[in-house]
Design a protein around this motif. Structure first.
Motif, PDB file in Angstrom:
ATOM      1  N   LEU A  87       0.803  -1.229   0.000  1.00  0.00           N
ATOM      2  CA  LEU A  87       0.000   0.000   0.000  1.00  0.00           C
ATOM      3  C   LEU A  87       0.837   1.281   0.000  1.00  0.00           C
ATOM      4  CD1 LEU A  87      -2.720   1.434   0.037  1.00  0.00           C
ATOM      5  CD2 LEU A  87      -2.880   0.987   2.478  1.00  0.00           C
ATOM      6  N   PRO A  88       1.843   1.424   0.884  1.00  0.00           N
ATOM      7  CA  PRO A  88       2.619   2.669   0.843  1.00  0.00           C
ATOM      8  C   PRO A  88       3.222   2.928  -0.532  1.00  0.00           C
ATOM      9  CG  PRO A  88       3.131   1.435   2.840  1.00  0.00           C
ATOM     10  CD  PRO A  88       2.288   0.541   1.983  1.00  0.00           C
ATOM     11  N   ASN A  89       3.729   1.878  -1.156  1.00  0.00           N
ATOM     12  CA  ASN A  89       4.326   2.031  -2.477  1.00  0.00           C
ATOM     13  C   ASN A  89       3.265   2.352  -3.542  1.00  0.00           C
ATOM     14  OD1 ASN A  89       6.632   1.793  -4.318  1.00  0.00           O
ATOM     15  ND2 ASN A  89       5.416   0.090  -5.123  1.00  0.00           N
ATOM     16  N   ALA A  90       2.106   1.708  -3.439  1.00  0.00           N
ATOM     17  CA  ALA A  90       1.030   1.975  -4.404  1.00  0.00           C
ATOM     18  C   ALA A  90       0.592   3.438  -4.313  1.00  0.00           C
ATOM     19  CB  ALA A  90      -0.158   1.048  -4.134  1.00  0.00           C
ATOM     20  N   LEU A  91       0.537   3.974  -3.092  1.00  0.00           N
ATOM     21  CA  LEU A  91       0.148   5.379  -2.924  1.00  0.00           C
ATOM     22  C   LEU A  91       1.194   6.312  -3.518  1.00  0.00           C
ATOM     23  CD1 LEU A  91      -1.297   5.396   0.707  1.00  0.00           C
ATOM     24  CD2 LEU A  91      -2.568   5.637  -1.435  1.00  0.00           C
ATOM     25  N   LYS A  92       2.437   5.967  -3.305  1.00  0.00           N
ATOM     26  CA  LYS A  92       3.537   6.783  -3.815  1.00  0.00           C
ATOM     27  C   LYS A  92       3.475   6.818  -5.344  1.00  0.00           C
ATOM     28  CE  LYS A  92       8.551   6.901  -3.563  1.00  0.00           C
ATOM     29  NZ  LYS A  92       9.062   5.840  -4.448  1.00  0.00           N
ATOM     30  N   GLU A  93       3.330   5.635  -5.939  1.00  0.00           N
ATOM     31  CA  GLU A  93       3.266   5.550  -7.403  1.00  0.00           C
ATOM     32  C   GLU A  93       2.080   6.320  -7.963  1.00  0.00           C
ATOM     33  OE1 GLU A  93       3.270   1.802  -9.599  1.00  0.00           O
ATOM     34  OE2 GLU A  93       4.716   1.068  -8.116  1.00  0.00           O
ATOM     35  N   THR A  94       0.931   6.171  -7.275  1.00  0.00           N
ATOM     36  CA  THR A  94      -0.283   6.834  -7.740  1.00  0.00           C
ATOM     37  C   THR A  94      -0.104   8.345  -7.724  1.00  0.00           C
ATOM     38  OG1 THR A  94      -1.517   5.007  -6.780  1.00  0.00           O
ATOM     39  CG2 THR A  94      -2.788   6.921  -7.397  1.00  0.00           C
ATOM     40  N   GLU A  95       0.473   8.830  -6.623  1.00  0.00           N
ATOM     41  CA  GLU A  95       0.698  10.272  -6.494  1.00  0.00           C
ATOM     42  C   GLU A  95       1.692  10.768  -7.540  1.00  0.00           C
ATOM     43  OE1 GLU A  95       2.096  11.627  -2.643  1.00  0.00           O
ATOM     44  OE2 GLU A  95       0.655  13.279  -2.743  1.00  0.00           O
ATOM     45  N   GLU A  96       2.711   9.985  -7.793  1.00  0.00           N
ATOM     46  CA  GLU A  96       3.703  10.367  -8.807  1.00  0.00           C
ATOM     47  C   GLU A  96       3.067  10.459 -10.194  1.00  0.00           C
ATOM     48  OE1 GLU A  96       7.604   8.487  -6.564  1.00  0.00           O
ATOM     49  OE2 GLU A  96       6.792   7.438  -8.315  1.00  0.00           O
ATOM     50  N   ASN A  97       1.957   9.730 -10.370  1.00  0.00           N
ATOM     51  CA  ASN A  97       1.254   9.788 -11.651  1.00  0.00           C
ATOM     52  C   ASN A  97       0.232  10.915 -11.697  1.00  0.00           C
ATOM     53  OD1 ASN A  97       2.209   7.711 -13.544  1.00  0.00           O
ATOM     54  ND2 ASN A  97       1.752   6.337 -11.847  1.00  0.00           N
ATOM     55  N   GLY A  98       0.290  11.797 -10.712  1.00  0.00           N
ATOM     56  CA  GLY A  98      -0.539  12.999 -10.742  1.00  0.00           C
ATOM     57  C   GLY A  98      -1.948  12.811 -10.223  1.00  0.00           C
ATOM     58  N   VAL A  99      -2.198  11.703  -9.543  1.00  0.00           N
ATOM     59  CA  VAL A  99      -3.527  11.452  -8.996  1.00  0.00           C
ATOM     60  C   VAL A  99      -3.613  12.049  -7.590  1.00  0.00           C
ATOM     61  CG1 VAL A  99      -5.109   9.626  -8.211  1.00  0.00           C
ATOM     62  CG2 VAL A  99      -3.895   9.379 -10.375  1.00  0.00           C
ATOM     63  N   ARG A 100      -4.727  12.750  -7.342  1.00  0.00           N
ATOM     64  CA  ARG A 100      -4.936  13.347  -6.029  1.00  0.00           C
ATOM     65  C   ARG A 100      -5.320  12.261  -5.034  1.00  0.00           C
ATOM     66  NH1 ARG A 100      -9.414  17.920  -5.836  1.00  0.00           N
ATOM     67  NH2 ARG A 100      -9.728  17.782  -3.591  1.00  0.00           N
ATOM     68  N   LEU A 101      -4.688  12.260  -3.879  1.00  0.00           N
ATOM     69  CA  LEU A 101      -5.009  11.275  -2.846  1.00  0.00           C
ATOM     70  C   LEU A 101      -5.865  11.917  -1.768  1.00  0.00           C
ATOM     71  CD1 LEU A 101      -1.428   9.764  -2.242  1.00  0.00           C
ATOM     72  CD2 LEU A 101      -3.117   9.057  -3.943  1.00  0.00           C
ATOM     73  N   ILE A 102      -6.795  11.152  -1.234  1.00  0.00           N
ATOM     74  CA  ILE A 102      -7.507  11.610  -0.040  1.00  0.00           C
ATOM     75  C   ILE A 102      -6.647  11.277   1.174  1.00  0.00           C
ATOM     76  CG2 ILE A 102      -9.540  11.256   1.423  1.00  0.00           C
ATOM     77  CD1 ILE A 102     -11.168  10.854  -1.146  1.00  0.00           C
ATOM     78  N   ASP A 103      -6.084  10.077   1.171  1.00  0.00           N
ATOM     79  CA  ASP A 103      -5.198   9.664   2.261  1.00  0.00           C
ATOM     80  C   ASP A 103      -3.789   9.464   1.714  1.00  0.00           C
ATOM     81  OD1 ASP A 103      -7.369   9.177   4.242  1.00  0.00           O
ATOM     82  OD2 ASP A 103      -7.943   7.611   2.813  1.00  0.00           O
ATOM     83  N   SER A 104      -2.883  10.297   2.143  1.00  0.00           N
ATOM     84  CA  SER A 104      -1.509  10.112   1.663  1.00  0.00           C
ATOM     85  C   SER A 104      -0.781   9.054   2.486  1.00  0.00           C
ATOM     86  CB  SER A 104      -0.742  11.433   1.675  1.00  0.00           C
ATOM     87  OG  SER A 104      -0.900  12.066   2.912  1.00  0.00           O
ATOM     88  N   GLU A 105      -1.358   8.749   3.648  1.00  0.00           N
ATOM     89  CA  GLU A 105      -0.794   7.695   4.496  1.00  0.00           C
ATOM     90  C   GLU A 105      -1.860   6.628   4.709  1.00  0.00           C
ATOM     91  OE1 GLU A 105       2.224   7.627   6.052  1.00  0.00           O
ATOM     92  OE2 GLU A 105       2.834   9.507   5.072  1.00  0.00           O
ATOM     93  N   PRO A 106      -1.473   5.333   4.747  1.00  0.00           N
ATOM     94  CA  PRO A 106      -2.446   4.292   5.044  1.00  0.00           C
ATOM     95  C   PRO A 106      -3.063   4.498   6.426  1.00  0.00           C
ATOM     96  CG  PRO A 106      -0.385   3.332   4.260  1.00  0.00           C
ATOM     97  CD  PRO A 106      -0.132   4.792   4.471  1.00  0.00           C
ATOM     98  N   ARG A 107      -4.349   4.131   6.550  1.00  0.00           N
ATOM     99  CA  ARG A 107      -4.970   4.150   7.872  1.00  0.00           C
ATOM    100  C   ARG A 107      -5.753   2.866   8.059  1.00  0.00           C
ATOM    101  NH1 ARG A 107     -10.285   6.001   6.896  1.00  0.00           N
ATOM    102  NH2 ARG A 107     -10.493   7.030   4.900  1.00  0.00           N
ATOM    103  N   LYS A 108      -6.297   2.686   9.254  1.00  0.00           N
ATOM    104  CA  LYS A 108      -6.998   1.441   9.576  1.00  0.00           C
ATOM    105  C   LYS A 108      -8.447   1.497   9.094  1.00  0.00           C
ATOM    106  CE  LYS A 108      -4.185  -1.382  11.535  1.00  0.00           C
ATOM    107  NZ  LYS A 108      -3.788  -2.387  10.547  1.00  0.00           N
ATOM    108  N   GLY A 109      -8.850   0.479   8.350  1.00  0.00           N
ATOM    109  CA  GLY A 109     -10.232   0.374   7.920  1.00  0.00           C
ATOM    110  C   GLY A 109     -10.912  -0.776   8.632  1.00  0.00           C
ATOM    111  N   ALA A 110     -12.089  -1.158   8.135  1.00  0.00           N
ATOM    112  CA  ALA A 110     -12.798  -2.300   8.702  1.00  0.00           C
ATOM    113  C   ALA A 110     -11.964  -3.563   8.483  1.00  0.00           C
ATOM    114  CB  ALA A 110     -14.168  -2.444   8.041  1.00  0.00           C
TER     115      ALA A 110
END
Ligand code: ZN
Length: 138
Positions: A87-110
């Motif tokens: 997940l941390p890497n997927a978020l980094k890659e996504t952001e590098e591709n210019g996609v806006r993130l709601i959560d830049s850091e992973p958090r706990k879900g259900a």
């Protein structure tokens, strides 16, 4: 990044109880967990369909994200969640591709999942969630 499957589809409902009845009695699925996620002001009910789950979401407060969603758009599909391996890497890659993130850091879900949302403005209107199962790392 590696997406392995659709982890779940999140569906906003006004009344968890009557929606659960529909999924159980009409569609023949079994609700295997009900969980409140205080952080998100939601109560969730989970159903399995193969590798994918249906996550019903009922708002516990009118001003929560699901309450606001229903007020604006009505009940229906709220988000789609992909299972990701790192997940941390997927978020980094996504952001590098210019996609806006709601959560830049992973958090706990259900269900003890690590999760993060991408902004629907950057994902062609689909609120997108990445889920990482901490059990997969072991
Ligand atoms: Zn979700």
């Amino acid at each position: 990044m590696t997406l392995t499957h659709i982890e779940h589809i999140g569906i906003a409902v006004e009344d968890l109880k009557s929606a659960t009845e529909y999924y159980e009695k009409v569609l023949g699925l079994k609700c295997y967990a009900v969980e409140e996620v205080k952080d998100q002001k939601v109560k969730t009910a989970f159903f399995k369909v193969g590798d994918t789950k249906i996550e019903l979401l009922e708002s516990t407060e009118p001003d929560g994200p699901i309450g606001k969603f229903i007020e604006k758009k009505g009940q229906g599909i709220h988000h789609i969640a992909f299972n990701v391996k790192d997940l941390p890497n997927a978020l980094k890659e996504t952001e590098e591709n210019g996609v806006r993130l709601i959560d830049s850091e992973p958090r706990k879900g259900a269900e003890g999942m690590n999760i993060a949302f991408l902004h629907p403005k950057s994902t062609f209107g689909v609120l997108t969630e990445f889920c990482e199962n901490p059990q997969d790392k072991k």
